[in-house]
Design a protein around this motif. Structure first.
Motif, PDB file in Angstrom:
ATOM      1  N   UNK A   1       0.851  -1.138   0.176  1.00  0.00           N
ATOM      2  CA  UNK A   1      -0.057   0.062   0.061  1.00  0.00           C
ATOM      3  C   UNK A   1       0.620   1.285   0.044  1.00  0.00           C
ATOM      4  N   UNK A   2       1.980   1.139   0.628  1.00  0.00           N
ATOM      5  CA  UNK A   2       2.941   2.455   0.672  1.00  0.00           C
ATOM      6  C   UNK A   2       3.821   2.485  -0.332  1.00  0.00           C
ATOM      7  N   UNK A   3       3.812   1.593  -1.252  1.00  0.00           N
ATOM      8  CA  UNK A   3       4.765   1.984  -2.554  1.00  0.00           C
ATOM      9  C   UNK A   3       4.952   0.313  -2.937  1.00  0.00           C
ATOM     10  N   UNK A   4       6.131   0.628  -3.816  1.00  0.00           N
ATOM     11  CA  UNK A   4       6.817  -0.609  -4.611  1.00  0.00           C
ATOM     12  C   UNK A   4       8.103  -0.608  -4.004  1.00  0.00           C
ATOM     13  N   UNK A   5       8.673  -1.764  -3.816  1.00  0.00           N
ATOM     14  CA  UNK A   5      10.371  -1.945  -3.465  1.00  0.00           C
ATOM     15  C   UNK A   5      10.712  -2.828  -4.118  1.00  0.00           C
ATOM     16  N   UNK A   6      12.038  -2.759  -4.447  1.00  0.00           N
ATOM     17  CA  UNK A   6      12.919  -3.510  -5.382  1.00  0.00           C
ATOM     18  C   UNK A   6      14.225  -3.900  -4.793  1.00  0.00           C
ATOM     19  N   UNK A   7      14.610  -5.329  -4.943  1.00  0.00           N
ATOM     20  CA  UNK A   7      15.938  -5.855  -4.750  1.00  0.00           C
ATOM     21  C   UNK A   7      16.489  -6.553  -5.765  1.00  0.00           C
ATOM     22  N   UNK A   8      17.913  -6.349  -5.861  1.00  0.00           N
ATOM     23  CA  UNK A   8      18.584  -7.212  -6.919  1.00  0.00           C
ATOM     24  C   UNK A   8      19.664  -7.826  -6.561  1.00  0.00           C
ATOM     25  N   UNK A   9      20.091  -8.894  -7.114  1.00  0.00           N
ATOM     26  CA  UNK A   9      21.531  -9.479  -6.987  1.00  0.00           C
ATOM     27  C   UNK A   9      21.827 -10.197  -7.924  1.00  0.00           C
ATOM     28  N   UNK A  10      23.397 -10.606  -8.105  1.00  0.00           N
ATOM     29  CA  UNK A  10      23.836 -11.484  -8.890  1.00  0.00           C
ATOM     30  C   UNK A  10      24.398 -12.657  -8.286  1.00  0.00           C
ATOM     31  N   UNK A  11      24.427 -13.948  -8.643  1.00  0.00           N
ATOM     32  CA  UNK A  11      24.974 -14.844  -7.963  1.00  0.00           C
ATOM     33  C   UNK A  11      25.583 -15.820  -9.023  1.00  0.00           C
ATOM     34  N   UNK A  12      26.539 -16.647  -8.878  1.00  0.00           N
ATOM     35  CA  UNK A  12      27.162 -17.615  -9.877  1.00  0.00           C
ATOM     36  C   UNK A  12      26.950 -18.758  -9.100  1.00  0.00           C
ATOM     37  N   UNK A  13      26.417 -19.873 -10.178  1.00  0.00           N
ATOM     38  CA  UNK A  13      26.218 -21.203  -9.350  1.00  0.00           C
ATOM     39  C   UNK A  13      26.927 -22.284 -10.451  1.00  0.00           C
ATOM     40  N   UNK A  14      27.542 -23.299  -9.808  1.00  0.00           N
ATOM     41  CA  UNK A  14      28.444 -24.176 -10.462  1.00  0.00           C
ATOM     42  C   UNK A  14      27.596 -25.471 -10.950  1.00  0.00           C
ATOM     43  N   UNK A  15      27.954 -26.215 -11.858  1.00  0.00           N
ATOM     44  CA  UNK A  15      27.170 -27.336 -12.246  1.00  0.00           C
ATOM     45  C   UNK A  15      26.738 -27.300 -13.564  1.00  0.00           C
ATOM     46  N   UNK A  16      26.164 -28.396 -14.134  1.00  0.00           N
ATOM     47  CA  UNK A  16      25.757 -28.639 -15.678  1.00  0.00           C
ATOM     48  C   UNK A  16      24.759 -27.622 -15.740  1.00  0.00           C
ATOM     49  N   UNK A  17      24.167 -27.499 -17.040  1.00  0.00           N
ATOM     50  CA  UNK A  17      23.134 -26.729 -17.314  1.00  0.00           C
ATOM     51  C   UNK A  17      21.696 -26.837 -16.368  1.00  0.00           C
TER      52      UNK A  17
END
Length: 170
Positions: free
Chosen positions: A125-141
């Motif tokens: 109700x009081x607005x919109x909030x955003x978070x973001x981040x980047x991660x690197x994962x190991x393994x196959x596809x």
């Protein structure tokens, strides 16, 4: 710990609804939620937008953002999450977005294999909030996609609990 079950429990207990905008995970985030009995009350919609034209045409990601930051970037993930809320039919309180690499990076980039960019956008109700981040994962596809989807879900409640301490989303 069963992350999808935990997320559905969290959403259901608070009357919250989630939507997804997925590239690299190819719908796996929404699918993991849908696998949980009772998830229909908290899953609004999910989009798989793999191509640049899909991101731009469906979710209104700006071509300039892709040109400046690349497809695998937090900037694109943020615009994907914002684009979900911009859809007239969306009734979600939370949008989760993912874009990344499940294999080797394109030539000319310095991204590590398995790089995943995420965004979580919350509507209150009081607005919109955003978070973001980047991660690197190991393994196959398959492993990278699975880990990325579970990670995206694992942060839904975490960032929800950070809401009182964040700036309003642009």
């Amino acid at each position: 710990m069963n992350i999808p079950r935990s997320v559905v429990g969290f959403l259901s207990s608070r009357g919250l609804v989630i939507a997804t905008a997925e590239s690299c995970t190819g719908g796996l985030i929404a699918s993991l939620i849908a696998d949980v009995p009772g998830s229909g009350a908290c899953l609004d919609m999910g989009f798989v937008v793999y191509s640049p034209s899909g991101k731009c045409g469906v979710l209104n990601v700006q071509a300039q953002t892709i040109e400046e930051h690349g497809l695998t970037s937090e900037a694109v993930a943020r615009e994907m999450a914002t684009g979900v809320f911009g859809l007239e039919a969306c009734s979600a309180h939370i949008a989760v977005a993912n874009t990344g690499l499940a294999g080797p990076p394109p030539k000319g980039t310095n991204l590590a294999p398995g790089t995943q960019c995420f965004a979580w956008r919350y509507k209150r109700r009081d607005g919109e909030y955003m978070f973001s981040e980047t991660r690197v994962f190991d393994g196959d596809r398959t492993t990278i996609r699975q880990r990325a989807a579970l990670y995206a879900l694992s942060r839904v409640e975490y960032y929800f609990n950070q809401l009182p301490n964040v700036r309003r989303a642009p």
